[in-house]
Design a protein around this motif. Sequence first.
Motif, PDB file in Angstrom:
ATOM      1  N   VAL A  83     -12.249  -0.686  45.681  1.00 38.83           N
ATOM      2  CA  VAL A  83     -13.066   0.535  45.758  1.00 38.83           C
ATOM      3  C   VAL A  83     -12.344   1.659  45.012  1.00 38.83           C
ATOM      4  CG1 VAL A  83     -14.155   2.204  47.315  1.00 38.83           C
ATOM      5  CG2 VAL A  83     -13.951  -0.197  48.012  1.00 38.83           C
ATOM      6  N   LEU A  84     -13.087   2.368  44.162  1.00 40.81           N
ATOM      7  CA  LEU A  84     -12.558   3.537  43.456  1.00 40.81           C
ATOM      8  C   LEU A  84     -13.151   4.774  44.112  1.00 40.81           C
ATOM      9  CD1 LEU A  84     -13.244   2.284  39.789  1.00 40.81           C
ATOM     10  CD2 LEU A  84     -11.218   1.837  41.202  1.00 40.81           C
ATOM     11  N   SER A 126     -11.897   9.607  35.058  1.00 41.10           N
ATOM     12  CA  SER A 126     -11.156   8.399  34.735  1.00 41.10           C
ATOM     13  C   SER A 126     -11.674   7.197  35.534  1.00 41.10           C
ATOM     14  CB  SER A 126      -9.672   8.637  35.027  1.00 41.10           C
ATOM     15  OG  SER A 126      -8.977   7.422  34.976  1.00 41.10           O
ATOM     16  N   LEU A 127     -11.868   7.392  36.841  1.00 41.19           N
ATOM     17  CA  LEU A 127     -12.343   6.272  37.683  1.00 41.19           C
ATOM     18  C   LEU A 127     -13.748   5.842  37.275  1.00 41.19           C
ATOM     19  CD1 LEU A 127     -11.044   7.626  41.107  1.00 41.19           C
ATOM     20  CD2 LEU A 127     -10.139   5.646  39.876  1.00 41.19           C
ATOM     21  N   PHE A 131     -14.733   2.274  35.658  1.00 35.78           N
ATOM     22  CA  PHE A 131     -15.796   1.482  36.294  1.00 35.78           C
ATOM     23  C   PHE A 131     -16.801   1.001  35.244  1.00 35.78           C
ATOM     24  CE2 PHE A 131     -19.959   1.417  38.529  1.00 35.78           C
ATOM     25  CZ  PHE A 131     -19.670   0.528  39.558  1.00 35.78           C
ATOM     26  N   LEU A 132     -17.182   1.905  34.322  1.00 33.25           N
ATOM     27  CA  LEU A 132     -18.182   1.539  33.304  1.00 33.25           C
ATOM     28  C   LEU A 132     -17.616   0.515  32.309  1.00 33.25           C
ATOM     29  CD1 LEU A 132     -19.758   5.060  32.608  1.00 33.25           C
ATOM     30  CD2 LEU A 132     -20.648   3.231  34.067  1.00 33.25           C
ATOM     31  N   HIS A 133     -16.362   0.695  31.902  1.00 33.52           N
ATOM     32  CA  HIS A 133     -15.766  -0.275  30.966  1.00 33.52           C
ATOM     33  C   HIS A 133     -15.626  -1.641  31.637  1.00 33.52           C
ATOM     34  CE1 HIS A 133     -15.002   2.253  27.526  1.00 33.52           C
ATOM     35  NE2 HIS A 133     -14.474   3.183  28.296  1.00 33.52           N
ATOM     36  N   LEU A 145     -16.460  -4.537  42.388  1.00 29.72           N
ATOM     37  CA  LEU A 145     -15.896  -3.203  42.164  1.00 29.72           C
ATOM     38  C   LEU A 145     -16.921  -2.168  42.624  1.00 29.72           C
ATOM     39  CD1 LEU A 145     -13.462  -1.633  41.004  1.00 29.72           C
ATOM     40  CD2 LEU A 145     -14.641  -1.597  38.799  1.00 29.72           C
ATOM     41  N   THR A 146     -16.459  -1.226  43.420  1.00 33.72           N
ATOM     42  CA  THR A 146     -17.325  -0.144  43.910  1.00 33.72           C
ATOM     43  C   THR A 146     -16.757   1.179  43.443  1.00 33.72           C
ATOM     44  OG1 THR A 146     -18.108  -1.354  45.857  1.00 33.72           O
ATOM     45  CG2 THR A 146     -18.135   1.049  46.008  1.00 33.72           C
TER      46      THR A 146
END
Length: 419
Positions: A83-84, A126-127, A131-133, A145-146
């Motif tokens: 989790v981010l 950054s998070l 997440f998108l990359h 991934l959340t």
Amino acid sequence: MSDDLAGELLRRLEADRDRAVGFLQDLLQAPSPNPPGDTRAVADLVLAALHAAGLEATVISPHPQMPNVIASFQGERPGRHLVLNGHMDVFPVAAHEWRRDPWGAALDEGRIYGRGACDMKAGLASLLLAFLHLHAMRDRLAGKLTFTAVSDEETFGPWGARYLFEHHRALMLGDCLLSGEPSSPLCVRFGEKSPYWIAITVRAAGGHGAYTHVSASATKIAGRIATALEAVTEIPTHPPDNLMAMFRDAQIAAQIDAGCGAGHAAIIPEVTLNIGRLSGGLKMNVLPSECRIEADIRLPIGTTRTELRSHIERIMADFPDATWEEISPPEDQPSWSDPDGEMMQLLRATANELRGSLPVPVVTLGGTDTRLWRYHGVPAYAYGPSPESMGGADENVLVEDYLHILRTHTLASARYLRQ
Ligand SMILES: [Zn+2]
């Protein structure tokens, strides 16, 4: 992780560099000071970025001006859940103290200026970009991934992560939490001290200011209490031995101070006291009948509220004209994750690989939302830019630090999801 995937992610990040800088500037140009804590403009930018990548998001707004955004995706194979977490609100602004527009996001000599630049829109951007990359490479990842962008963090308010933990816990919990709160590139946060806030009220009969023989003075008593409370800073503390050894290591302490500011390492294991407010009295020539103190005590890892309470009870026994109460939530306590935990190792190794300097573990003096994951048994770590200008005038972030944090978040997350 194969060097392949790391190399490909780094190439993507390099090609995307201008967008990363522009996205942070967009976030900084969307004011979100707390109070009042209206984060809708920031949430709209976050949602637009998620939607542009074809991702759906859940928006939970227990308060109409304080949305919380949550998005998830699955990797190609089953695995662990990372989790981010970042917050969208920022400290308020005393505009007259700024030399630059606090909402202008000016880029000047390698720094971006704006309220929230280091706490924590750089970490949030950054998070989200990490997440998108990683979403784009999800067929090469395992697990889930959340990404969570929350409101109401700066005031420990009830409408952000605390609300989500109370009402949507399943969405928040994972196997590990990564935050981008400011830590400086030289340090990785694995724990934090806890606020223990108390309010003290002193009452006296009061009277004419010349008739000091008829009544005690509430303000004078309060002054004596403020001085007596200083004794809490002398309480012997007992952090776990491995942590004490770490903070007493001269080299580690020097690096913590270089990253987080001079004197930081020394007070990690200490109880501290700030008399944040002391107010009372009506006017100069009236004996004050009431005075209130608000004291901000910080507990180090290993010291409990119960321990503190009994010390304060002993101190306050000498002041029968005063009553006191705890005003910070009773669940607040110092929190920490394993300083050798897997995410700590991944962040340190990745940062070292990218920049040639090995960050050291650190405990932060202030509180963040990461504590909520630790309270639920989820290891939680934060790696973000320098906290040097946090909350002050002309808050800023070095573009190179921001991009380094972004590369580190992306690669460390990918490594965690490839294990
Ligand atoms: Zn923060």
